[in-house]
Write a protein that holds these residues in place. Sequence first.
Motif, PDB file in Angstrom:
ATOM      1  N   MET A 178       0.639  -1.555   0.279  1.00 50.95           N
ATOM      2  CA  MET A 178       0.289  -0.036   0.148  1.00 50.95           C
ATOM      3  C   MET A 178       1.104   1.470  -0.246  1.00 50.95           C
ATOM      4  SD  MET A 178      -2.631   1.444   2.793  1.00 50.95           S
ATOM      5  CE  MET A 178      -2.804  -0.131   3.837  1.00 50.95           C
ATOM      6  N   ILE A 179       0.587   2.346  -0.714  1.00 49.22           N
ATOM      7  CA  ILE A 179       1.283   3.862  -1.127  1.00 49.22           C
ATOM      8  C   ILE A 179       0.831   4.308   0.232  1.00 49.22           C
ATOM      9  CG2 ILE A 179       1.297   5.685  -1.757  1.00 49.22           C
ATOM     10  CD1 ILE A 179       2.924   2.953  -3.276  1.00 49.22           C
ATOM     11  N   LYS A 180       1.771   5.281   1.048  1.00 49.27           N
ATOM     12  CA  LYS A 180       1.254   5.974   1.899  1.00 49.27           C
ATOM     13  C   LYS A 180       1.564   7.451   1.986  1.00 49.27           C
ATOM     14  CE  LYS A 180       0.135   3.675   5.593  1.00 49.27           C
ATOM     15  NZ  LYS A 180      -0.990   4.498   7.095  1.00 49.27           N
ATOM     16  N   LEU A 181       0.853   8.611   2.216  1.00 51.19           N
ATOM     17  CA  LEU A 181       1.291  10.284   2.171  1.00 51.19           C
ATOM     18  C   LEU A 181       2.119  10.079   3.205  1.00 51.19           C
ATOM     19  CD1 LEU A 181      -1.171  11.732  -0.191  1.00 51.19           C
ATOM     20  CD2 LEU A 181       0.627  10.534  -0.894  1.00 51.19           C
ATOM     21  N   ARG A 182       3.494  10.336   3.687  1.00 49.55           N
ATOM     22  CA  ARG A 182       3.757  11.032   4.732  1.00 49.55           C
ATOM     23  C   ARG A 182       5.146  11.509   5.112  1.00 49.55           C
ATOM     24  NH1 ARG A 182       5.901   4.343   5.652  1.00 49.55           N
ATOM     25  NH2 ARG A 182       8.247   4.377   5.046  1.00 49.55           N
ATOM     26  N   LEU A 183       6.290  11.746   5.688  1.00 50.73           N
ATOM     27  CA  LEU A 183       6.992  13.099   6.620  1.00 50.73           C
ATOM     28  C   LEU A 183       7.696  11.985   6.138  1.00 50.73           C
ATOM     29  CD1 LEU A 183       4.937  14.996   9.376  1.00 50.73           C
ATOM     30  CD2 LEU A 183       4.649  15.307   6.538  1.00 50.73           C
ATOM     31  N   LYS A 184       9.019  12.548   5.543  1.00 55.65           N
ATOM     32  CA  LYS A 184       9.698  12.439   5.332  1.00 55.65           C
ATOM     33  C   LYS A 184      11.092  13.339   6.412  1.00 55.65           C
ATOM     34  CE  LYS A 184      13.897  10.804   2.600  1.00 55.65           C
ATOM     35  NZ  LYS A 184      14.517  10.501   0.916  1.00 55.65           N
ATOM     36  N   ARG A 185      12.155  13.119   7.167  1.00 57.83           N
ATOM     37  CA  ARG A 185      12.342  13.911   8.185  1.00 57.83           C
ATOM     38  C   ARG A 185      14.241  14.430   7.487  1.00 57.83           C
ATOM     39  NH1 ARG A 185      13.976  14.583  14.360  1.00 57.83           N
ATOM     40  NH2 ARG A 185      16.321  16.262  13.545  1.00 57.83           N
ATOM     41  N   PHE A 186      14.078  15.934   6.961  1.00 62.27           N
ATOM     42  CA  PHE A 186      15.681  16.816   6.847  1.00 62.27           C
ATOM     43  C   PHE A 186      15.255  17.239   7.147  1.00 62.27           C
ATOM     44  CE2 PHE A 186      12.977  18.996   4.141  1.00 62.27           C
ATOM     45  CZ  PHE A 186      13.292  20.067   3.825  1.00 62.27           C
ATOM     46  N   GLY A 187      17.104  18.154   7.376  1.00 61.58           N
ATOM     47  CA  GLY A 187      17.192  19.407   7.790  1.00 61.58           C
ATOM     48  C   GLY A 187      18.474  18.750   9.227  1.00 61.58           C
ATOM     49  N   LYS A 188      18.425  20.133  10.104  1.00 60.81           N
ATOM     50  CA  LYS A 188      19.532  20.152  11.246  1.00 60.81           C
ATOM     51  C   LYS A 188      19.021  19.221  12.264  1.00 60.81           C
ATOM     52  CE  LYS A 188      22.027  24.119  10.658  1.00 60.81           C
ATOM     53  NZ  LYS A 188      22.604  25.053  10.395  1.00 60.81           N
ATOM     54  N   LYS A 189      20.140  18.872  13.502  1.00 57.23           N
ATOM     55  CA  LYS A 189      19.473  19.098  14.623  1.00 57.23           C
ATOM     56  C   LYS A 189      18.228  19.829  14.984  1.00 57.23           C
ATOM     57  CE  LYS A 189      23.363  15.634  15.758  1.00 57.23           C
ATOM     58  NZ  LYS A 189      24.347  15.339  17.098  1.00 57.23           N
ATOM     59  N   ARG A 190      18.072  19.869  15.810  1.00 55.17           N
ATOM     60  CA  ARG A 190      16.792  20.584  16.449  1.00 55.17           C
ATOM     61  C   ARG A 190      16.093  21.923  15.691  1.00 55.17           C
ATOM     62  NH1 ARG A 190      20.885  20.152  19.818  1.00 55.17           N
ATOM     63  NH2 ARG A 190      20.510  19.091  22.128  1.00 55.17           N
ATOM     64  N   GLU A 191      16.641  21.751  14.298  1.00 58.81           N
ATOM     65  CA  GLU A 191      16.026  22.458  13.512  1.00 58.81           C
ATOM     66  C   GLU A 191      15.324  21.477  11.845  1.00 58.81           C
ATOM     67  OE1 GLU A 191      19.003  25.374  11.889  1.00 58.81           O
ATOM     68  OE2 GLU A 191      19.416  26.027  13.319  1.00 58.81           O
ATOM     69  N   VAL A 192      14.204  20.671  12.361  1.00 59.10           N
ATOM     70  CA  VAL A 192      14.151  20.166  11.461  1.00 59.10           C
ATOM     71  C   VAL A 192      12.908  20.163  10.184  1.00 59.10           C
ATOM     72  CG1 VAL A 192      12.591  19.372  12.977  1.00 59.10           C
ATOM     73  CG2 VAL A 192      12.786  17.686  11.550  1.00 59.10           C
ATOM     74  N   SER A 193      12.651  20.117   9.505  1.00 58.61           N
ATOM     75  CA  SER A 193      11.351  20.391   8.228  1.00 58.61           C
ATOM     76  C   SER A 193      11.906  18.611   8.074  1.00 58.61           C
ATOM     77  CB  SER A 193      11.584  21.458   7.038  1.00 58.61           C
ATOM     78  OG  SER A 193      13.057  21.269   6.443  1.00 58.61           O
ATOM     79  N   TYR A 194      10.249  18.672   7.030  1.00 55.17           N
ATOM     80  CA  TYR A 194       9.929  17.419   6.549  1.00 55.17           C
ATOM     81  C   TYR A 194       9.112  18.250   5.086  1.00 55.17           C
ATOM     82  CZ  TYR A 194       9.208  15.666  11.416  1.00 55.17           C
ATOM     83  OH  TYR A 194       9.442  15.756  12.421  1.00 55.17           O
ATOM     84  N   ARG A 195       9.078  17.072   4.614  1.00 54.56           N
ATOM     85  CA  ARG A 195       9.088  16.531   3.346  1.00 54.56           C
ATOM     86  C   ARG A 195       8.656  15.318   3.106  1.00 54.56           C
ATOM     87  NH1 ARG A 195      14.378  16.755   0.506  1.00 54.56           N
ATOM     88  NH2 ARG A 195      15.120  19.064   0.359  1.00 54.56           N
TER      89      ARG A 195
END
Length: 87
Positions: free
Chosen positions: A1-18
Motif C-alpha cells: 500500500m502507498i502512504k503519504l507521509r513525512l520524511k525528515r530532513f534538516g539539521k538537529k533541532r532545526e527539523v523540517s519535513y517533506r
Amino acid sequence: MIKLRLKRFGKKREVSYRIVAMPSTTRREARPLEELGFYNPRTDETRLDVPGIVRRLKQGAQPTDTVRNILEKANVFEQLKATTPEN
C-alpha cells in the motif's frame, strides 16, 4: 500500500519535513516514489503539490494522521471531492 507521509530532513533541532509518497513497508529515510510537498513545523510553512497529491489519493494512497491534518488545513480533500465525478 502507498502512504503519504513525512520524511525528515534538516539539521538537529532545526527539523523540517517533506511530504512524500512511498510504500508503507519502507523506512522513513528510504527513497520516495514522489515528493509532493514541504512542511516546516517551526514556522508552520507549507508548500504542496496539490494536483500530485490529488492524483495519488485517487490512486488509493493513504495519508498518515499528521499528513491528513496538513491536507485538511490546506483544503485538499475539498478539491479531491470537486474533481471526483458523482454517480
